[in-house]
Design a protein around this motif. Structure first.
Motif, short mmCIF file in Angstrom:
data_model
loop_
_atom_site.label_atom_id
_atom_site.label_comp_id
_atom_site.label_asym_id
_atom_site.label_seq_id
_atom_site.Cartn_x
_atom_site.Cartn_y
_atom_site.Cartn_z
N ASN A 80 0.99 -1.34 0.31
CA ASN A 80 0.14 0.05 -0.01
C ASN A 80 1.09 1.00 0.40
OD1 ASN A 80 -2.54 -1.33 0.19
ND2 ASN A 80 -2.39 -1.78 2.24
N ARG A 81 1.90 1.29 0.03
CA ARG A 81 3.00 2.48 0.52
C ARG A 81 3.14 3.27 -1.17
NH1 ARG A 81 9.59 1.83 1.06
NH2 ARG A 81 9.69 3.78 0.26
N ARG A 82 2.47 2.64 -1.77
CA ARG A 82 2.78 3.90 -3.15
C ARG A 82 1.02 4.96 -2.90
NH1 ARG A 82 2.67 3.02 -10.10
NH2 ARG A 82 2.26 4.92 -10.54
N ARG A 83 0.28 4.41 -2.49
CA ARG A 83 -0.87 4.46 -2.39
C ARG A 83 -1.16 5.72 -1.43
NH1 ARG A 83 -5.37 4.60 1.36
NH2 ARG A 83 -5.14 2.28 1.83
N PHE A 84 -0.35 5.38 0.32
CA PHE A 84 -0.05 7.29 0.85
C PHE A 84 1.03 7.70 0.17
CE2 PHE A 84 -0.99 3.01 3.45
CZ PHE A 84 -1.75 3.75 4.66
N GLU A 85 2.13 7.18 -0.37
CA GLU A 85 2.84 8.24 -1.14
C GLU A 85 2.43 8.89 -2.44
OE1 GLU A 85 7.24 5.78 -1.45
OE2 GLU A 85 5.86 5.99 -3.10
N GLU A 86 1.42 8.59 -2.43
CA GLU A 86 0.70 9.45 -3.77
C GLU A 86 -0.48 10.79 -2.71
OE1 GLU A 86 -1.63 7.17 -6.15
OE2 GLU A 86 0.42 6.99 -7.84
N CYS A 87 -0.85 10.06 -1.38
CA CYS A 87 -1.80 11.05 -0.92
C CYS A 87 -1.42 12.15 -0.37
CB CYS A 87 -2.76 10.14 0.09
SG CYS A 87 -3.72 11.02 1.17
N LEU A 88 0.13 11.79 -0.06
CA LEU A 88 0.83 13.14 0.21
C LEU A 88 1.34 13.48 -0.36
CD1 LEU A 88 2.49 13.98 3.20
CD2 LEU A 88 4.30 12.26 2.88
N ALA A 89 2.04 13.23 -1.36
CA ALA A 89 2.06 14.07 -2.38
C ALA A 89 0.89 15.51 -2.81
CB ALA A 89 2.19 13.17 -3.51
N GLU A 90 -0.17 14.50 -3.15
CA GLU A 90 -1.50 15.71 -3.25
C GLU A 90 -1.81 16.19 -2.32
OE1 GLU A 90 -3.91 17.29 -5.63
OE2 GLU A 90 -2.46 15.75 -6.00
N ASN A 91 -1.93 16.25 -1.02
CA ASN A 91 -1.63 16.54 0.18
C ASN A 91 -0.97 17.54 -0.12
OD1 ASN A 91 -3.99 15.48 0.97
ND2 ASN A 91 -2.93 14.52 2.47
N ILE A 92 -0.09 18.00 -0.50
CA ILE A 92 1.53 18.93 -0.45
C ILE A 92 0.99 20.05 -1.21
CG2 ILE A 92 4.06 19.07 -0.91
CD1 ILE A 92 4.46 16.75 0.30
N ARG A 93 1.02 19.21 -2.94
CA ARG A 93 0.24 20.25 -3.92
C ARG A 93 -0.98 20.88 -3.52
NH1 ARG A 93 0.22 14.79 -6.58
NH2 ARG A 93 2.53 14.65 -7.36
N ALA A 94 -1.99 20.49 -2.63
CA ALA A 94 -3.24 21.17 -1.67
C ALA A 94 -2.36 22.33 -1.27
CB ALA A 94 -3.76 20.28 -1.82
N LYS A 95 -2.19 21.98 -0.57
CA LYS A 95 -1.39 23.20 0.45
C LYS A 95 -0.56 24.21 -0.31
CE LYS A 95 -1.38 22.25 4.67
NZ LYS A 95 -1.03 21.55 6.12
N LEU A 96 0.40 23.81 -0.86
CA LEU A 96 0.99 24.83 -1.59
C LEU A 96 -0.30 25.84 -2.69
CD1 LEU A 96 4.00 23.30 -2.01
CD2 LEU A 96 3.13 24.53 -0.43
N LYS A 97 -0.74 24.97 -3.10
CA LYS A 97 -1.63 25.77 -3.63
C LYS A 97 -2.66 27.02 -3.36
CE LYS A 97 -5.94 25.74 -7.39
NZ LYS A 97 -6.13 24.18 -8.15
N ARG A 98 -3.52 26.37 -1.61
CA ARG A 98 -3.96 27.35 -0.89
C ARG A 98 -2.96 28.66 -0.50
NH1 ARG A 98 -5.98 22.03 1.05
NH2 ARG A 98 -4.68 22.18 2.77
N ALA A 99 -1.79 28.26 -0.56
CA ALA A 99 -0.66 29.31 0.34
C ALA A 99 -0.54 30.30 -0.42
CB ALA A 99 0.68 28.59 0.58
N GLY A 100 -0.63 29.69 -2.43
CA GLY A 100 -0.71 30.50 -3.35
C GLY A 100 1.06 30.34 -3.97
N LEU A 101 1.08 28.73 -3.71
CA LEU A 101 2.53 28.70 -4.21
C LEU A 101 2.34 27.62 -5.13
CD1 LEU A 101 4.50 28.17 -1.08
CD2 LEU A 101 4.74 29.98 -2.22
N LEU A 102 1.90 28.35 -6.48
CA LEU A 102 1.65 27.79 -7.31
C LEU A 102 3.07 27.10 -8.24
CD1 LEU A 102 -1.38 30.01 -8.81
CD2 LEU A 102 -0.85 27.86 -7.14
#
Length: 405
Positions: free
Chosen positions: A39-61
């Motif tokens: 299941n490691r890949r699913r966890f890694e992809e979730c973390l990567a997507e959360n980082i993308r979403a957080k940076l987008k909310r912070a205006g770091l596009l």
């Protein structure tokens, strides 16, 4: 310390390292995710997507997040100091991130690694240093020991600093991977845990006090997606608890992202309990009705568990006997992450996550309205069920659900 000169080191913005080029990049490490097997890949992809979403909310596009084996990288253009600070704060509040560091990515070549290490070393003064090399690939013509020796000699020659392998002022890390070598020094801690959303949605009963926000944080750290429910007694009390809870959720959202918050005016149910229930059982009855209402709301929104800030023995309703009676009112799992915590431990965690100052602002809690002088601490289920026959439980629950906003 003599300044380190890097006359031959070229800092590049290319997407892959070549000889004498060093690509600025942020390397992001996780801990527990590495143990997830298939299941490691699913966890890694979730973390990567959360980082993308957080940076987008912070205006770091303009930041490219890439998932590599064993790590995640973030590549971005030139940022000013405020943007860099925002970027770091975003990673520091992203569950699943164990630590991160601003690194240089170079080819798996000892000369390139040496240039990058000297560049990293030149960013700060130090009197002692150490080199730590990890090889994720074994097909390089040099091993970890040889890397440590060559890079250590170069840094010592350039700086005049002493080597200290026990407690150095500066530790230069070298991660040799199939994608190149990452060279970095200053690790910045993240919150750890699992990425938000990797588990199911759960409904947090949030009161406005110290405990329930910490309970939410602890379960977010285990990957749940939080949804909040607050019971209030306005207008019998002021609306201070409503304002507090909104700000508490806003603070908790810095970790998980935006979360829904539901409000339930509980005073009509309290009046029914006040009229028909003996004083000593009043708090237990409040809690049983709250659990029933919360369970129905959770079912309606797809949440799989309830979360409370209960700690064993902290107040009258949190004795082992009373908690057993209270949880009997519902079939949904009740998660109590603070069950074994001392109050001091909870306060320290609240201070660390930024909720303590808000939580300690004065307000009237709905459970303190019509508080009995001597609440029962060892209630029995049979006694409580007998008392509940005086109430129209189903009607009260339906009434409460219709007033949730």
């Amino acid at each position: 310390m003599t300044p380190i000169r890097l006359d031959n080191c070229h800092i590049s913005s290319h997407t892959s390292p070549t000889m004498t080029q060093a690509i600025p990049i942020t390397i992001i490490h996780y801990d527990e995710i590495a143990l997830k097997g298939d299941n490691r890949r699913r966890f890694e992809e979730c973390l990567a997507e959360n980082i993308r979403a957080k940076l987008k909310r912070a205006g770091l596009l303009d930041c490219k997040i890439r998932r590599l084996y064993g790590r995640i990288t973030a590549a971005h253009g030139t940022w000013d100091a405020l943007q860099t600070q925002t970027f770091h704060e975003s990673l520091q509040t992203t569950f699943g991130v164990a630590f991160f560091a601003d690194a240089l990515l170079v080819a798996n070549d000892l000369d390139d690694i040496e240039y990058a290490a000297l560049s990293i070393a030149g960013r700060q003064p130090f009197q002692t240093f150490g080199i730590v090399t990890r090889r994720a690939v074994k097909n390089t013509p040099f091993n970890s020991k040889e890397t440590n020796i060559q890079i250590g000699s170069a840094v010592q020659h350039a700086s005049g600093a002493g080597v200290d392998l026990t407690n150095p002022e500066l530790t230069i890390h070298i991660d040799i991977t199939q994608d190149g070598s990452f060279v970095y020094a200053n690790k910045i801690a993240g919150p750890g845990g699992l990425p938000t959303g990797i588990q199911s949605k759960a409904l947090v009963l949030i009161s406005g006090g110290i405990d329930s926000p910490v309970a939410s944080f602890m379960m977010q750290k285990r990957g749940i997606t939080p949804v909040y429910l607050h019971f209030h007694s306005y207008p019998f009390t002021s609306d201070a608890s409503i304002d507090k809870v909104k700000r508490l959720v806003q603070q908790l959202d810095t970790f998980s992202g935006p979360s829904p918050l539901y409000m339930q005016p509980f005073s009509d149910i309290q009046k029914a309990i006040l009229r028909d229930v003996p004083d000593k059982y009043r708090i237990i009855m409040y809690r049983r009705l709250m659990m029933r209402i919360a369970e129905r709301l959770a079912q309606n929104i797809g949440a799989k568990a309830l979360i409370t800030g209960e700690a064993l023995g902290q107040v009258a309703s949190q004795t082992m006997q009373n908690m057993a009676v209270i949880e009997n009112a519902v079939s949904m799992p009740i998660l109590r992450p603070l069950i074994g915590f001392d109050k001091k431990d909870i306060i320290q965690k609240a201070q660390a996550i930024g909720t303590y100052d808000i939580s300690t602002e004065p307000h009237d809690d709905c459970c303190t309205v019509f508080m009995p002088k001597k609440p029962a601490t060892r209630a029995t289920l049979s006694d409580i069920e007998e008392v509940e026959k005086r109430l129209l439980i189903s009607s009260l629950v339906e009434q409460a659900l219709n007033t949730i906003v």
